[in-house]
Motif scaffolding. Sequence first.
Motif, short mmCIF file in Angstrom:
data_model
loop_
_atom_site.label_atom_id
_atom_site.label_comp_id
_atom_site.label_asym_id
_atom_site.label_seq_id
_atom_site.Cartn_x
_atom_site.Cartn_y
_atom_site.Cartn_z
N PHE A 121 36.37 38.04 42.58
CA PHE A 121 35.70 39.24 42.09
C PHE A 121 36.50 39.93 40.99
N SER A 251 43.67 47.42 47.54
CA SER A 251 43.97 48.79 47.08
C SER A 251 42.87 49.75 47.52
N GLY A 252 41.71 49.18 47.88
CA GLY A 252 40.57 49.99 48.30
C GLY A 252 39.60 50.31 47.19
N SER A 311 45.97 38.05 48.98
CA SER A 311 45.22 38.80 47.96
C SER A 311 44.91 40.22 48.44
N LEU A 312 45.05 40.45 49.76
CA LEU A 312 44.81 41.81 50.28
C LEU A 312 46.12 42.49 50.68
N GLU A 358 38.20 32.23 50.35
CA GLU A 358 39.66 32.32 50.48
C GLU A 358 40.00 33.19 51.69
C1 LIG Z 1 41.86 42.13 44.87
C2 LIG Z 1 41.00 41.50 45.88
C3 LIG Z 1 40.28 42.24 46.83
C4 LIG Z 1 40.32 43.73 47.03
O1 LIG Z 1 40.54 44.49 45.96
P1 LIG Z 1 40.80 46.06 45.97
O2 LIG Z 1 39.82 46.55 45.00
O3 LIG Z 1 42.21 46.20 45.47
O4 LIG Z 1 40.64 46.61 47.34
C5 LIG Z 1 39.46 41.53 47.69
N1 LIG Z 1 39.37 40.20 47.67
C6 LIG Z 1 40.06 39.47 46.79
C7 LIG Z 1 39.90 37.99 46.84
C8 LIG Z 1 40.88 40.07 45.86
O5 LIG Z 1 41.55 39.31 44.99
#
Ligand SMILES: *Cc1c(COP(=O)(O)O)cnc(C)c1O
Length: 421
Positions: A121, A251-252, A311-312, A358
């Motif tokens: 995303f 990060s939310g 990633s979280l 993932e």
């Molecule tokens: C960065 C990320 C998130 C969450 O992103 P935030 O906006 O920072 O909460 C979720 N899933 C994946 C795969 C990510 O890379």
Amino acid sequence: MGRGLAHMALTPAVNLGPATALVCRECGTSRELGPHYACEECFGPLEIAYDFGGITRADIESGPRNIWRYRGLLPVPSNIADTPNTEPGLTRLVRADNLAENLGLQSLWVKDDSGNPTHSFKDRVVAVALAAARELGFKVLACPSTGNLANAVAAAAARAGIRSAVFVPSDLESQKIITTAVYGGTFVTVDGNYDDVNRLASEIAGEQEDWAFVNVNVRPYYAEGSKTLGYEIAEQLGWRLPDQIVVPVASGSQLTKIDKAFTELIKLGLVEDKPYRVFGAQATGCDPVAAAFKAGHDVVRPVKPDTIAKSLAIGNPADGPYVLDVARRTGGTVEDVSDEQVVEGIRLLARTEGIFGETAGGVTVATLRKLVAGGALDPSAETVIINSGDGLKTLDAVAPVVAPSANIAPSLEAFRAAGLA
Ligand SMILES: *Cc1c(COP(=O)(O)O)cnc(C)c1O
């Protein structure tokens, strides 16, 4: 000659479409659009304010088949679709009947964001950050990253023909190291966790004035990119909001902006006004927001991450308090799941729907399962979950627990002997 006049002659007003100003989320002080991210009065985070004018479903539906169909709702120039970028978005919304049946839900959809150009995303937020960074005169696209952002920044900068500078923790999944390095650009692994890398990036941003750290000094613009997830879900449901949505939380930012998108669509009359509940998903090994939610706190106490869901793995989430606000306001919750459950979640989604997510996707599926089992989620209400990244980038998570059914000689005899018929 007055300095003000000379300055005005050199810097034309920025063209960021419907964006009109930056407003502090804490004290409401507003200032002009520019390369700012913290309030001068109270150091609170700045957010984009807009004047949307009238925008219709038809305006959106006649737009490009990517996030730029929502350009009238984003801080980007109106001719953004003509500028090279990675053109992410319009990923599939998959009806997940098998998974629904497995969990005892009546209506479930998976928004599969692994279909973006660099398979997470993050392409959404980077596309918007790149557009704004160019407009604001930055020369380098940079970021601290837990991996997916590194992929997205390096790829977008390559396509835009500008330099990238990416910083990641050195213990990142090897797949994410390779899939960043391949795009060229400056790529630095740092001996520290994400929160160390993030702090270093802020320090570098203070010195390198023409470096746009997408999630640091152009964060207000970057964050708006996540709204497109909310817009797409509504449009793909036939201009309607789901009853419940489960969103992974690092990060939310993603969670809070999906809520912002739903709110905007209601205000603009593009969807019917109705209640919806937003649920956050974290790994127990990095659960600062879930812990604060359960304790009834308004502040989020930082943790030291230790989870396979890298990633979280943000121990000090910038938008943590706002996630708490959204969950509480909408009647959702924030839950966490163990690494074992994350792996089971990845396998369950793959087995039931043919989608290989993932570890973040595993967190979300496992959280969905936990929310249903615990009764927090209404099994008869329409539910959407986000698969935010591609399982090919976190192979180590499942490698130990999956294998071929058999290894045989190339003969019918061997096939029969293996007992697989
Ligand atoms: C960065 C990320 C998130 C969450 O992103 P935030 O906006 O920072 O909460 C979720 N899933 C994946 C795969 C990510 O890379």
